[in-house]
Design an enzyme around this catalytic site. Structure first.
Site, short mmCIF file in Angstrom:
data_model
loop_
_atom_site.label_atom_id
_atom_site.label_comp_id
_atom_site.label_asym_id
_atom_site.label_seq_id
_atom_site.Cartn_x
_atom_site.Cartn_y
_atom_site.Cartn_z
N ARG A 25 0.82 -1.22 0.00
CA ARG A 25 0.00 0.00 0.00
C ARG A 25 0.86 1.27 0.00
O ARG A 25 0.45 2.29 0.56
CB ARG A 25 -0.96 0.03 1.20
CG ARG A 25 -2.05 -1.03 1.15
CD ARG A 25 -3.12 -0.74 2.20
NE ARG A 25 -4.00 -1.89 2.37
CZ ARG A 25 -4.50 -2.28 3.53
NH1 ARG A 25 -4.19 -1.62 4.64
NH2 ARG A 25 -5.32 -3.32 3.60
N ARG A 29 -3.06 6.77 1.15
CA ARG A 29 -3.57 7.98 1.80
C ARG A 29 -2.59 8.65 2.75
O ARG A 29 -2.83 9.76 3.20
CB ARG A 29 -4.87 7.65 2.54
CG ARG A 29 -6.02 7.29 1.62
CD ARG A 29 -7.25 6.88 2.39
NE ARG A 29 -7.02 5.63 3.11
CZ ARG A 29 -7.89 5.08 3.96
NH1 ARG A 29 -9.03 5.71 4.22
NH2 ARG A 29 -7.62 3.94 4.54
N ARG A 38 -6.77 11.83 -5.37
CA ARG A 38 -8.02 11.14 -5.00
C ARG A 38 -9.20 12.10 -4.93
O ARG A 38 -10.34 11.75 -5.30
CB ARG A 38 -7.84 10.44 -3.64
CG ARG A 38 -9.10 9.79 -3.08
CD ARG A 38 -9.54 8.61 -3.94
NE ARG A 38 -10.75 8.00 -3.43
CZ ARG A 38 -11.99 8.35 -3.79
NH1 ARG A 38 -12.18 9.35 -4.64
NH2 ARG A 38 -13.04 7.72 -3.29
N ASP A 75 -7.18 -2.47 -7.26
CA ASP A 75 -7.82 -3.11 -6.12
C ASP A 75 -8.13 -4.56 -6.47
O ASP A 75 -8.39 -4.87 -7.64
CB ASP A 75 -9.11 -2.38 -5.73
CG ASP A 75 -9.63 -2.82 -4.37
OD1 ASP A 75 -9.15 -2.29 -3.35
OD2 ASP A 75 -10.47 -3.74 -4.32
#
Length: 343
Positions: A25, A29, A38, A75
């Site tokens: 990841r 974020r 995003r 994803d």
């Protein structure tokens, strides 16, 4: 002749004094530049299917930290989405799918349409042309048990009880769902390789909830079939298997699955993993994502401990699971410097 990329050399069983480093990841974020991109997309799935934006965020952590590998931004649930199962992502609550609660509903699932994932392959093409020459490119898919668990429950659950109950009540229907995801995943990974990724990783995030006598049937065997299917089409492409929570199975996993490397999660003692596997088997991991949040001396100690445990064998430095949103940028910088000191 150019030197082989660090990650690829370790996946071919070479030992490096400084292990290659990337983070699960790593495009996410915790990066302000990720959050900026995003904010320009309507939904997370739209984000995954926007090649320019997905390529940009794939490259962001490479620009900032120069990790040894980029991992495709996408994803695991694009596979059921390409089967016609409605998938969405709700802010603050994760993925939502139209749940499969009966064998009849499973039968109505559509065929896997690889062309639905054309934007993902376009993303790969864009990244491939922009990636530094010394950085490897990783593609991925979810393992069948994890993907089917979301397909049945319609969302993430703590112990995957809906999928496990379905498997006990309707084993034939569950096996058919697993088989469909196996075949779709082979096609999907093969197309990623053809588009330009150099390594693929299979994520089984939920296999650790399975009892021992169900683990081989629903986790290890399907993952092995994906590895075999990918290798039949692209025998030179390395495959990493990351089966979270399956620590007790590690010694036999290396025999059962046939992957080129194995990710180990945070809970596993690296010294035990080293003792239980052949010395030339590449292992990946396994820093606690929370110690990366904490930083400071605790981070230094854990990094040094992992480096010492894997010294003298093929090792890829990574987390034991995905990087957390609240991770400070300066702690990632400290991690990179600590792993690469003396390099």
């Amino acid at each position: 002749m150019a030197e082989e990329k660090a990650l690829l050399s370790v996946l071919r069983k070479q030992v490096r004094s400084v292990p290659p480093l990337w983070l699960m990841r790593q495009a996410g974020r915790y990066l302000p530049e990720y959050r900026d991109v995003r904010a320009t997309t309507k939904s997370f799935l739209d984000f995954c299917y926007s090649p320019q934006k997905a390529a940009d965020v794939t490259l962001q952590p490479i620009r900032r930290f120069h990790f040894d590998a980029a991992i495709l931004f996408s994803d695991i649930l694009v596979v059921p989405d390409a089967m016609g199962q409605r998938v969405s992502f709700e802010s603050g609550s994760g993925p939502r799918l139209e749940p499969i609660e009966t064998p009849a509903q499973a039968q109505r699932l559509g065929e896997f349409k690889i062309e639905h994932l054309s934007p993902v392959f376009e993303t790969i093409n864009l990244v491939k042309t922009a990636l530094p020459s010394d950085v490897a490119f990783i593609g991925f898919c979810g393992a069948p048990f994890t993907v089917v668990s979301y397909m049945i429950a319609g969302q993430g659950t703590p112990d995957q009880a809906p999928a496990r109950l379905f498997a006990y009540r309707y084993p034939d229907a569950f096996a058919q769902l697993i088989d469909r995801v196996v075949e779709a995943s082979i096609d999907y990974l093969a197309r990623q390789i053809e588009a330009g990724v150099e390594v693929v990783q299979i994520f089984d995030s939920w296999a650790g909830v399975l009892p021992a006598n169900e683990f081989e049937r629903w986790s290890a065997s399907p993952v092995r079939r994906i590895v075999e299917g990918v290798k039949a089409r692209h025998p030179q492409t390395p495959v990493i298997a990351f089966i979270r929570g399956a620590d007790a199975h590690l010694p036999k996993l290396t025999q059962m699955i046939g992957a080129d490397a194995y990710g180990i999660d945070t809970a596993l003692d690296p010294a035990w993993a080293v003792a239980q596997t052949e010395s030339n088997v590449p292992l990946q991991g396994n820093l606690d994502p929370l110690v990366l949040v904490a930083g400071g001396e605790a981070l230094d100690r854990e990094v040094d401990s992992i480096l010492a445990a894997f010294e003298g064998r093929p090792h890829i430095f990574n987390l034991g699971h995905g990087i957390l949103q609240q991770t400070p940028i300066e702690n990632v910088e400290r991690l990179v410097a600590r792993v690469r000191r003396g390099a």
